[in-house]
Design a protein around this motif. Structure first.
Motif, PDB file in Angstrom:
ATOM      1  N   TRP A 240      74.895  43.302   9.432  1.00 55.82           N
ATOM      2  CA  TRP A 240      75.913  42.279   9.194  1.00 55.82           C
ATOM      3  C   TRP A 240      75.357  41.159   8.323  1.00 55.82           C
ATOM      4  O   TRP A 240      76.098  40.528   7.551  1.00 55.82           O
ATOM      5  CB  TRP A 240      76.434  41.721  10.523  1.00 55.82           C
ATOM      6  N   HIS A 241      74.066  40.899   8.422  1.00 62.62           N
ATOM      7  CA  HIS A 241      73.447  39.850   7.611  1.00 62.62           C
ATOM      8  C   HIS A 241      73.353  40.252   6.137  1.00 62.62           C
ATOM      9  O   HIS A 241      73.063  39.408   5.291  1.00 62.62           O
ATOM     10  CB  HIS A 241      72.058  39.523   8.150  1.00 62.62           C
ATOM     11  N   THR A 242      73.596  41.517   5.841  1.00 63.67           N
ATOM     12  CA  THR A 242      73.576  41.984   4.452  1.00 63.67           C
ATOM     13  C   THR A 242      74.980  42.076   3.856  1.00 63.67           C
ATOM     14  O   THR A 242      75.120  42.375   2.667  1.00 63.67           O
ATOM     15  CB  THR A 242      72.913  43.370   4.337  1.00 63.67           C
ATOM     16  N   LYS A 243      76.006  41.816   4.656  1.00 64.83           N
ATOM     17  CA  LYS A 243      77.381  42.034   4.198  1.00 64.83           C
ATOM     18  C   LYS A 243      78.243  40.776   4.203  1.00 64.83           C
ATOM     19  O   LYS A 243      79.175  40.678   3.401  1.00 64.83           O
ATOM     20  CB  LYS A 243      78.072  43.100   5.080  1.00 64.83           C
ATOM     21  N   GLY A 281      65.148  33.534   5.435  1.00 62.24           N
ATOM     22  CA  GLY A 281      64.278  33.813   6.573  1.00 62.24           C
ATOM     23  C   GLY A 281      64.105  35.274   6.916  1.00 62.24           C
ATOM     24  O   GLY A 281      63.001  35.717   7.275  1.00 62.24           O
ATOM     25  N   ARG A 282      65.163  36.064   6.834  1.00 60.31           N
ATOM     26  CA  ARG A 282      65.042  37.464   7.243  1.00 60.31           C
ATOM     27  C   ARG A 282      64.251  38.285   6.233  1.00 60.31           C
ATOM     28  O   ARG A 282      63.479  39.170   6.623  1.00 60.31           O
ATOM     29  CB  ARG A 282      66.427  38.052   7.500  1.00 60.31           C
ATOM     30  N   ALA A 283      64.423  38.000   4.970  1.00 59.50           N
ATOM     31  CA  ALA A 283      63.615  38.705   3.973  1.00 59.50           C
ATOM     32  C   ALA A 283      62.139  38.364   4.145  1.00 59.50           C
ATOM     33  O   ALA A 283      61.263  39.240   4.037  1.00 59.50           O
ATOM     34  CB  ALA A 283      64.087  38.336   2.575  1.00 59.50           C
ATOM     35  N   ALA A 284      61.854  37.097   4.419  1.00 62.84           N
ATOM     36  CA  ALA A 284      60.463  36.688   4.633  1.00 62.84           C
ATOM     37  C   ALA A 284      59.880  37.362   5.874  1.00 62.84           C
ATOM     38  O   ALA A 284      58.720  37.790   5.881  1.00 62.84           O
ATOM     39  CB  ALA A 284      60.376  35.167   4.749  1.00 62.84           C
ATOM     40  N   TYR A 285      60.701  37.466   6.923  1.00 59.57           N
ATOM     41  CA  TYR A 285      60.247  38.108   8.153  1.00 59.57           C
ATOM     42  C   TYR A 285      59.970  39.589   7.911  1.00 59.57           C
ATOM     43  O   TYR A 285      58.956  40.136   8.370  1.00 59.57           O
ATOM     44  CB  TYR A 285      61.307  37.933   9.236  1.00 59.57           C
ATOM     45  N   ALA A 286      60.876  40.248   7.169  1.00 58.86           N
ATOM     46  CA  ALA A 286      60.678  41.671   6.875  1.00 58.86           C
ATOM     47  C   ALA A 286      59.405  41.897   6.075  1.00 58.86           C
ATOM     48  O   ALA A 286      58.640  42.834   6.345  1.00 58.86           O
ATOM     49  CB  ALA A 286      61.892  42.204   6.116  1.00 58.86           C
ATOM     50  N   LYS A 287      59.162  41.033   5.114  1.00 57.22           N
ATOM     51  CA  LYS A 287      57.961  41.165   4.293  1.00 57.22           C
ATOM     52  C   LYS A 287      56.699  41.014   5.137  1.00 57.22           C
ATOM     53  O   LYS A 287      55.695  41.704   4.912  1.00 57.22           O
ATOM     54  CB  LYS A 287      57.986  40.120   3.181  1.00 57.22           C
ATOM     55  N   ARG A 288      56.763  40.134   6.127  1.00 61.84           N
ATOM     56  CA  ARG A 288      55.597  39.874   6.966  1.00 61.84           C
ATOM     57  C   ARG A 288      55.385  40.950   8.028  1.00 61.84           C
ATOM     58  O   ARG A 288      54.245  41.305   8.342  1.00 61.84           O
ATOM     59  CB  ARG A 288      55.769  38.513   7.657  1.00 61.84           C
ATOM     60  N   GLU A 289      56.470  41.502   8.584  1.00 64.80           N
ATOM     61  CA  GLU A 289      56.373  42.357   9.765  1.00 64.80           C
ATOM     62  C   GLU A 289      56.470  43.856   9.479  1.00 64.80           C
ATOM     63  O   GLU A 289      56.153  44.662  10.351  1.00 64.80           O
ATOM     64  CB  GLU A 289      57.485  41.973  10.757  1.00 64.80           C
ATOM     65  N   PHE A 290      56.929  44.252   8.282  1.00 66.54           N
ATOM     66  CA  PHE A 290      57.116  45.668   7.993  1.00 66.54           C
ATOM     67  C   PHE A 290      56.305  46.073   6.759  1.00 66.54           C
ATOM     68  O   PHE A 290      56.028  45.241   5.894  1.00 66.54           O
ATOM     69  CB  PHE A 290      58.598  45.983   7.744  1.00 66.54           C
ATOM     70  N   ASP A 291      55.974  47.345   6.695  1.00 68.30           N
ATOM     71  CA  ASP A 291      55.320  47.868   5.496  1.00 68.30           C
ATOM     72  C   ASP A 291      56.233  47.670   4.290  1.00 68.30           C
ATOM     73  O   ASP A 291      57.458  47.668   4.416  1.00 68.30           O
ATOM     74  CB  ASP A 291      55.015  49.357   5.663  1.00 68.30           C
ATOM     75  N   ARG A 296      63.683  48.024   5.990  1.00 71.86           N
ATOM     76  CA  ARG A 296      64.061  46.625   6.185  1.00 71.86           C
ATOM     77  C   ARG A 296      63.709  45.771   4.957  1.00 71.86           C
ATOM     78  O   ARG A 296      64.378  44.767   4.694  1.00 71.86           O
ATOM     79  CB  ARG A 296      63.355  46.058   7.424  1.00 71.86           C
ATOM     80  N   ASN A 297      62.714  46.184   4.193  1.00 69.55           N
ATOM     81  CA  ASN A 297      62.337  45.432   2.991  1.00 69.55           C
ATOM     82  C   ASN A 297      63.205  45.772   1.782  1.00 69.55           C
ATOM     83  O   ASN A 297      63.067  45.138   0.728  1.00 69.55           O
ATOM     84  CB  ASN A 297      60.862  45.673   2.658  1.00 69.55           C
ATOM     85  N   SER A 298      64.092  46.731   1.922  1.00 63.59           N
ATOM     86  CA  SER A 298      65.014  47.061   0.831  1.00 63.59           C
ATOM     87  C   SER A 298      66.366  46.384   0.995  1.00 63.59           C
ATOM     88  O   SER A 298      67.217  46.487   0.102  1.00 63.59           O
ATOM     89  CB  SER A 298      65.213  48.583   0.756  1.00 63.59           C
ATOM     90  N   LEU A 299      66.559  45.700   2.127  1.00 64.85           N
ATOM     91  CA  LEU A 299      67.858  45.089   2.401  1.00 64.85           C
ATOM     92  C   LEU A 299      68.028  43.783   1.635  1.00 64.85           C
ATOM     93  O   LEU A 299      67.079  43.012   1.480  1.00 64.85           O
ATOM     94  CB  LEU A 299      68.011  44.827   3.898  1.00 64.85           C
ATOM     95  N   ASN A 300      69.243  43.541   1.197  1.00 64.13           N
ATOM     96  CA  ASN A 300      69.593  42.292   0.521  1.00 64.13           C
ATOM     97  C   ASN A 300      70.344  41.402   1.502  1.00 64.13           C
ATOM     98  O   ASN A 300      71.550  41.557   1.705  1.00 64.13           O
ATOM     99  CB  ASN A 300      70.455  42.566  -0.712  1.00 64.13           C
ATOM    100  N   PHE A 301      69.636  40.484   2.128  1.00 65.62           N
ATOM    101  CA  PHE A 301      70.253  39.607   3.122  1.00 65.62           C
ATOM    102  C   PHE A 301      71.039  38.504   2.418  1.00 65.62           C
ATOM    103  O   PHE A 301      70.494  37.773   1.589  1.00 65.62           O
ATOM    104  CB  PHE A 301      69.181  39.003   4.028  1.00 65.62           C
ATOM    105  N   VAL A 302      72.326  38.390   2.775  1.00 69.41           N
ATOM    106  CA  VAL A 302      73.200  37.414   2.119  1.00 69.41           C
ATOM    107  C   VAL A 302      73.678  36.319   3.066  1.00 69.41           C
ATOM    108  O   VAL A 302      74.138  35.270   2.599  1.00 69.41           O
ATOM    109  CB  VAL A 302      74.416  38.109   1.473  1.00 69.41           C
ATOM    110  N   ALA A 303      73.616  36.544   4.369  1.00 63.05           N
ATOM    111  CA  ALA A 303      74.074  35.534   5.322  1.00 63.05           C
ATOM    112  C   ALA A 303      73.107  34.361   5.334  1.00 63.05           C
ATOM    113  O   ALA A 303      71.918  34.524   5.632  1.00 63.05           O
ATOM    114  CB  ALA A 303      74.197  36.129   6.723  1.00 63.05           C
TER     115      ALA A 303
END
Length: 491
Positions: A240-243, A281-291, A296-303
């Protein structure tokens, strides 16, 4: 309950789902444009369900759709409530389905029928004629379609929040409830929290004078849910954060403030304007917590990490509603209500009133006298104690609870805490549902509340998309709000 022809219901359900799918109702990725103008109000197909009372049920026969993280808690509560029979449970995840079915049997109750095998297995359950109510705890995109099919099958629908994700879905809920004369209640558990019940009691007793403003929020760091990949809330909520860019989850804070202000029962939401911060925040979290190659690092968070919406009511009041499930900050729902005689604010609880009630005033005066005596006894060193006033917050809530704890909490609070669910609020909510159905009383929340509170989600998205221009909130009650009776202080 009127017997439902199983074959006819299944045929109707397939048609209903096809229509819902065509409008994007079943897709969390829907890009349907959400209209907000009240000119799009559909023609009434039935009659108002404001204050709906159904025939008393000696025994409430229950079915469950979804028994994962939220649903299993409801199953446990209904196992300890009197006058309840758990007939059936449906879930697509075999592990949680088995857990719920086994729990019912372990409590000494008859083993409920299990339904699974496909995402539409719930329709087999709805085709039964020995179920009165259905508890729906599924991903958001399924809430409205399942509620509609539940009511069409002759059963009452109780659904987790939000009840709808578009204005079209809000109207579907209202239209179906009015046509079928069935309850459709969004299970906003926060309305049954001890503090929220106490503040409602304060408001009803006029402690704050005439209400002018409220503040509501859902600020809760949920970034960790992004690690739930195959099951649990994060497996679907993350997307939902990507839509959608707006307030994705408004009702936890807004529900109680709406009841304080008698929304849909003497006042209603008029329009809303909304603004979002950047989505970082979510993109930064994904970058830090996932390979780096993780999905999760391919998602475009818009919310936006923080969304702030302002609602204006027809009677001129204002409500600020905020949403942030991304930032590293303490949890809060704000729970602020302001009137001509004072203000209550939550997280932490504090209160300031210009003219306190006599019992509280006497306590203030005694405390001031003690402070003055200590000042004199100390040789009048330092600043002379100020008399108590609204210029400072009173954070000692025990004396206020003594005078204003809601009668429902006074009577049921200990049992609620024993049975749990967010400190007992979930249990109180489920207790009230069964109590009202068994005693022929209207529910504390109705389909108009479900629609109005949920509508802030799509309307905030529409406002953000339109340079924060205001969006009209439809009158889902079709004028019945003018004569609707405020929620009483029940015991």
């Amino acid at each position: 309950m009127k017997k439902v022809n199983r074959r006819d219901f299944l045929k109707t359900a397939v048609g209903t789902a096809a229509l819902a799918s065509a409008t994007g109702a079943l897709s969390g990725c829907s890009t349907t444009q959400h209209t907000s103008s009240t000119s799009n109000k559909p023609s009434q197909q039935g009659k108002s369900v404001m204050g709906l009372v159904v025939d008393k049920m000696d025994v409430v026969r229950v079915g469950f759709i979804g028994v994962g993280q939220r649903g299993i808690g409801h199953v446990k509560h209904y196992c300890v409530l009197d006058g309840v029979e758990i007939k059936a449970i449906c879930d697509t995840h075999q592990e949680v389905l088995d857990r719920a079915v086994d729990h019912v049997a372990e409590q000494g109750r008859p083993k409920p029928t299990a339904y699974t095998g496909s995402e539409h297995a719930y329709r087999e359950m709805l085709a039964r004629d020995d179920i009165d109510i259905v508890i729906i705890s599924t991903p958001w995109a399924w809430h409205t379609p399942m509620c509609v099919e539940t009511m069409e099958s002759g059963k009452h629908a109780f659904v987790e929040v939000p009840a709808a994700t578009s204005i079209e879905e809000c109207w579907q809920l209202v239209d179906t409830a009015e046509r079928t004369q069935k309850n459709c209640m969004m299970m906003e558990n926060v309305n049954y929290g001890r503090d929220e019940l106490m503040v409602l009691n304060m408001v009803r007793q006029g402690l704050f004078g005439d209400l002018v403003h409220g503040e509501a929020a859902y600020i809760h760091d949920l970034r960790w849910q992004m690690k739930e990949i195959d099951h649990k809330t994060g497996s679907w909520r993350t997307y939902w954060h990507t839509k959608k860019n707006g307030n994705l989850y408004p009702t936890h804070g807004l529900g109680p403030v709406s009841q304080y202000m008698n929304i849909n029962r003497g006042d209603r939401f008029d329009y809303v304007t909304s603004v979002s911060s950047p989505a970082l925040g979510r993109a930064a979290y994904a970058k830090r917590e996932f390979d780096s190659e993780h999905e999760r690092n391919s998602l475009n968070f818009v919310a936006g990490d923080m969304n702030t919406s302002i609602i204006k009511t027809v009677n001129g009041r204002s409500i600020m509603v905020q949403h942030d499930t991304t930032s590293p900050r303490p949890y809060t729902r704000h729970n602020l209500i302001q009137g001509t005689n004072g203000t209550f604010a939550g997280f932490p609880n504090c209160i300031a009133v210009e003219t306190p009630p006599p019992a509280i005033k006497a306590i203030y005066e005694a405390q001031h006298e003690q402070a003055l005596k200590a000042w004199h006894d100390g040789g009048e060193q330092g600043r002379k104690p100020y008399p108590p006033s609204f210029h400072g917050w009173d954070r000692d809530m025990e004396k206020w609870r003594k005078h204003y704890d809601h009668p429902l909490y006074t009577r049921m609070g200990e049992e609620a805490k024993r049975n749990g669910g967010h400190g007992g609020m979930d249990f109180l909510m489920n207790y009230r549902i069964i109590y009202c159905l068994r005693n022929g009383e209207p529910l504390d929340q109705d389909v108009y509340d479900a629609a109005a509170w949920s509508s802030i989600f799509p309307l905030s998205v529409a406002s953000v998309d339109n340079r924060s221009n205001s969006q009209d909130v439809p009158d889902f009650t079709r004028g019945a709000w003018k004569t609707g009776q405020p929620l009483p202080i029940i015991s």
